[in-house]
Scaffold this active site. Structure first.
Site, PDB file in Angstrom:
ATOM      1  N   SER A 137       0.835  -1.199   0.000  1.00  0.00           N
ATOM      2  CA  SER A 137       0.000   0.000   0.000  1.00  0.00           C
ATOM      3  C   SER A 137       0.870   1.249   0.000  1.00  0.00           C
ATOM      4  CB  SER A 137      -0.884  -0.010   1.252  1.00  0.00           C
ATOM      5  OG  SER A 137      -1.390   1.275   1.491  1.00  0.00           O
ATOM      6  N   TYR A 150      -3.508  -3.052   9.346  1.00  0.00           N
ATOM      7  CA  TYR A 150      -3.316  -3.208   7.891  1.00  0.00           C
ATOM      8  C   TYR A 150      -1.923  -2.728   7.479  1.00  0.00           C
ATOM      9  CZ  TYR A 150      -4.081  -2.482   2.851  1.00  0.00           C
ATOM     10  OH  TYR A 150      -3.978  -2.512   1.480  1.00  0.00           O
TER      11      TYR A 150
HETATM   12  N1  LIG Z   1      -8.355  -1.110  -3.096  1.00  0.00           N
HETATM   13  C1  LIG Z   1      -7.468  -0.256  -2.574  1.00  0.00           C
HETATM   14  O1  LIG Z   1      -7.768   0.925  -2.334  1.00  0.00           O
HETATM   15  C2  LIG Z   1      -6.060  -0.731  -2.286  1.00  0.00           C
HETATM   16  C3  LIG Z   1      -5.110   0.230  -1.909  1.00  0.00           C
HETATM   17  C4  LIG Z   1      -3.814  -0.175  -1.626  1.00  0.00           C
HETATM   18  C5  LIG Z   1      -3.469  -1.511  -1.736  1.00  0.00           C
HETATM   19  N2  LIG Z   1      -4.406  -2.438  -2.108  1.00  0.00           N
HETATM   20  C6  LIG Z   1      -3.998  -3.836  -2.185  1.00  0.00           C
HETATM   21  O2  LIG Z   1      -4.267  -4.335  -3.486  1.00  0.00           O
HETATM   22  C7  LIG Z   1      -4.502  -5.748  -3.408  1.00  0.00           C
HETATM   23  C8  LIG Z   1      -5.777  -6.099  -4.148  1.00  0.00           C
HETATM   24  O3  LIG Z   1      -6.849  -5.427  -3.504  1.00  0.00           O
HETATM   25  P1  LIG Z   1      -8.293  -5.188  -4.172  1.00  0.00           P
HETATM   26  O4  LIG Z   1      -8.548  -3.751  -4.107  1.00  0.00           O
HETATM   27  O5  LIG Z   1      -8.375  -5.920  -5.456  1.00  0.00           O
HETATM   28  O6  LIG Z   1      -9.186  -5.873  -3.046  1.00  0.00           O
HETATM   29  P2  LIG Z   1     -10.385  -6.936  -3.122  1.00  0.00           P
HETATM   30  O7  LIG Z   1     -11.233  -6.669  -4.301  1.00  0.00           O
HETATM   31  O8  LIG Z   1     -10.993  -6.930  -1.769  1.00  0.00           O
HETATM   32  O9  LIG Z   1      -9.624  -8.320  -3.374  1.00  0.00           O
HETATM   33  C9  LIG Z   1      -8.900  -8.973  -2.341  1.00  0.00           C
HETATM   34  C10 LIG Z   1      -8.446 -10.319  -2.866  1.00  0.00           C
HETATM   35  O10 LIG Z   1      -7.715 -11.005  -1.824  1.00  0.00           O
HETATM   36  C11 LIG Z   1      -8.279 -12.286  -1.632  1.00  0.00           C
HETATM   37  N3  LIG Z   1      -8.168 -12.685  -0.226  1.00  0.00           N
HETATM   38  C12 LIG Z   1      -8.630 -12.000   0.864  1.00  0.00           C
HETATM   39  N4  LIG Z   1      -8.399 -12.711   1.983  1.00  0.00           N
HETATM   40  C13 LIG Z   1      -7.763 -13.853   1.581  1.00  0.00           C
HETATM   41  C14 LIG Z   1      -7.276 -14.992   2.275  1.00  0.00           C
HETATM   42  N5  LIG Z   1      -7.374 -15.108   3.614  1.00  0.00           N
HETATM   43  N6  LIG Z   1      -6.706 -15.998   1.569  1.00  0.00           N
HETATM   44  C15 LIG Z   1      -6.601 -15.891   0.215  1.00  0.00           C
HETATM   45  N7  LIG Z   1      -7.027 -14.839  -0.495  1.00  0.00           N
HETATM   46  C16 LIG Z   1      -7.624 -13.841   0.179  1.00  0.00           C
HETATM   47  C17 LIG Z   1      -9.762 -12.138  -2.042  1.00  0.00           C
HETATM   48  O11 LIG Z   1     -10.326 -13.361  -2.473  1.00  0.00           O
HETATM   49  P3  LIG Z   1     -11.257 -14.317  -1.569  1.00  0.00           P
HETATM   50  O12 LIG Z   1     -12.155 -13.435  -0.761  1.00  0.00           O
HETATM   51  O13 LIG Z   1     -11.971 -15.169  -2.588  1.00  0.00           O
HETATM   52  O14 LIG Z   1     -10.325 -15.119  -0.749  1.00  0.00           O
HETATM   53  C18 LIG Z   1      -9.605 -11.223  -3.256  1.00  0.00           C
HETATM   54  O15 LIG Z   1      -9.256 -11.995  -4.386  1.00  0.00           O
HETATM   55  C19 LIG Z   1      -4.545  -6.095  -1.912  1.00  0.00           C
HETATM   56  O16 LIG Z   1      -3.314  -6.644  -1.520  1.00  0.00           O
HETATM   57  C20 LIG Z   1      -4.756  -4.746  -1.254  1.00  0.00           C
HETATM   58  O17 LIG Z   1      -4.256  -4.715   0.066  1.00  0.00           O
HETATM   59  C21 LIG Z   1      -5.688  -2.071  -2.393  1.00  0.00           C
END
Ligand SMILES: NC(=O)c1ccc[n+]([C@@H]2O[C@H](COP(=O)([O-])OP(=O)(O)OC[C@H]3O[C@@H](n4cnc5c(N)ncnc54)[C@H](OP(=O)(O)O)[C@@H]3O)[C@@H](O)[C@H]2O)c1
Length: 266
Positions: A137, A150
């Site tokens: 992040s 987080y």
């Molecule tokens: N969205 C933002 O604003 C933001 C900002 C900074 C960084 N990020 C990072 O970007 C990455 C992708 O985020 P996103 O925005 O695409 O979020 P998202 O739509 O909530 O997707 C999260 C993904 O992680 C998987 N996941 C969650 N818990 C898990 C577990 N215990 N075991 C295996 N898989 C798990 C979920 O799949 P299942 O639920 O099917 O397991 C899903 O595929 C993350 O690492 C997040 O921290 C996001």
């Protein structure tokens, strides 16, 4: 073959479909098997190929099994894209009595991903090539109130990757970190609403991941995050206060934008 964790998420799905357009073979993982299967179908329809390997990254034994299964059935990855993540926005007083938040987030965001990466790195290093790309992040290096669990779990993965990078590079494997800013996905929605102002789209976020995969860059991070990291070192308390105030302002703005949109619909 490319391993993609967090494949069912907003950014993961955008990355998977972009790689499918290139005809890549993908190993898709997350917990939700039906969604993984649906994504694999979509990848095939776009010209790629995919297998699904469901796993809960919080379960260390399951992660070890996943790595062994991938290496036995799918082979040694050319790249691992580590996108799985979970976030919790909770201030200090609301966190009292909730040490399980720390356990949950460190499992999903640090221990699970690092365990998987470590297991597949051994044969990747032996092969002498490959690439690891992990999404952390933009706030990782700017400790911010309400993002303690987080931020620290993402910072743990970030530090581990920075530390192994020189040794991995000596074996021909590149390690890249994408410090992601706010992205309009289901992760951001509970705190900032479905379409926060100034957030990247999932497609734009996926382009950053692909840039990290395709180039030799070791860090992709917004300029404000790099500056914030320096300020956090120089004046830690002030920087944390400012980051907290910025986050609250963003929440207020997204609340107002939502109310404005609802008013227009009525
Ligand atoms: N969205 C933002 O604003 C933001 C900002 C900074 C960084 N990020 C990072 O970007 C990455 C992708 O985020 P996103 O925005 O695409 O979020 P998202 O739509 O909530 O997707 C999260 C993904 O992680 C998987 N996941 C969650 N818990 C898990 C577990 N215990 N075991 C295996 N898989 C798990 C979920 O799949 P299942 O639920 O099917 O397991 C899903 O595929 C993350 O690492 C997040 O921290 C996001």
């Amino acid at each position: 073959m490319i391993v993609l964790t967090g494949a069912t998420g907003g950014i993961g799905t955008a990355v998977a479909t972009a790689l499918a357009d290139r005809g890549e073979h993908l190993v898709l993982t997350a917990r939700d098997e039906p969604r993984l299967q649906a994504l694999a179908e979509r990848v095939r329809a776009l010209g790629g190929s995919a297998v699904v390997r469901p796993c809960d990254l919080r379960d260390q034994d399951a992660v070890a099994e996943l790595a062994a299964y991938i290496l036995a059935e799918d082979g040694v990855p050319e790249a691992v894209l580590s996108l799985a993540g979970h976030s919790i926005h909770r201030g200090l007083t609301a966190s009292f009595g909730r040490p399980h938040d720390l356990v949950r987030l460190s499992g999903t965001n640090m221990l699970g991903p690092a365990t998987l990466i470590l297991a597949v790195l051994e044969p990747m290093c032996a092969a002498g090539h490959g690439r690891i790309v992990a999404v952390t992040s933009a706030a990782t290096r700017i400790p911010t109130p309400a993002w303690a669990a987080y931020g620290s779990s993402k910072a743990g993965l970030d530090t581990w990757l920075r530390a192994i990078r020189p040794d991995a590079a000596a074996h021909g494997v590149g390690v890249a970190i994408v410090e992601m800013p706010l992205v309009a996905t289901t992760m951001a929605a509970p705190t900032y609403g479905a379409a926060p102002r100034g957030a990247l789209t999932a497609h734009q976020a996926a382009q950053r991941v692909l840039r990290a995969l395709d180039s030799r860059r070791s860090l992709i991070s917004p300029g404000w995050a790099r500056l914030g990291a320096v300020l956090s070192q120089a004046a830690p308390t002030l920087a944390a206060r400012a980051a907290g105030a910025g986050g609250r302002a963003a929440q207020r703005l997204s609340r107002r934008t939502r109310q404005h949109r609802q008013g227009q619909v009525r």
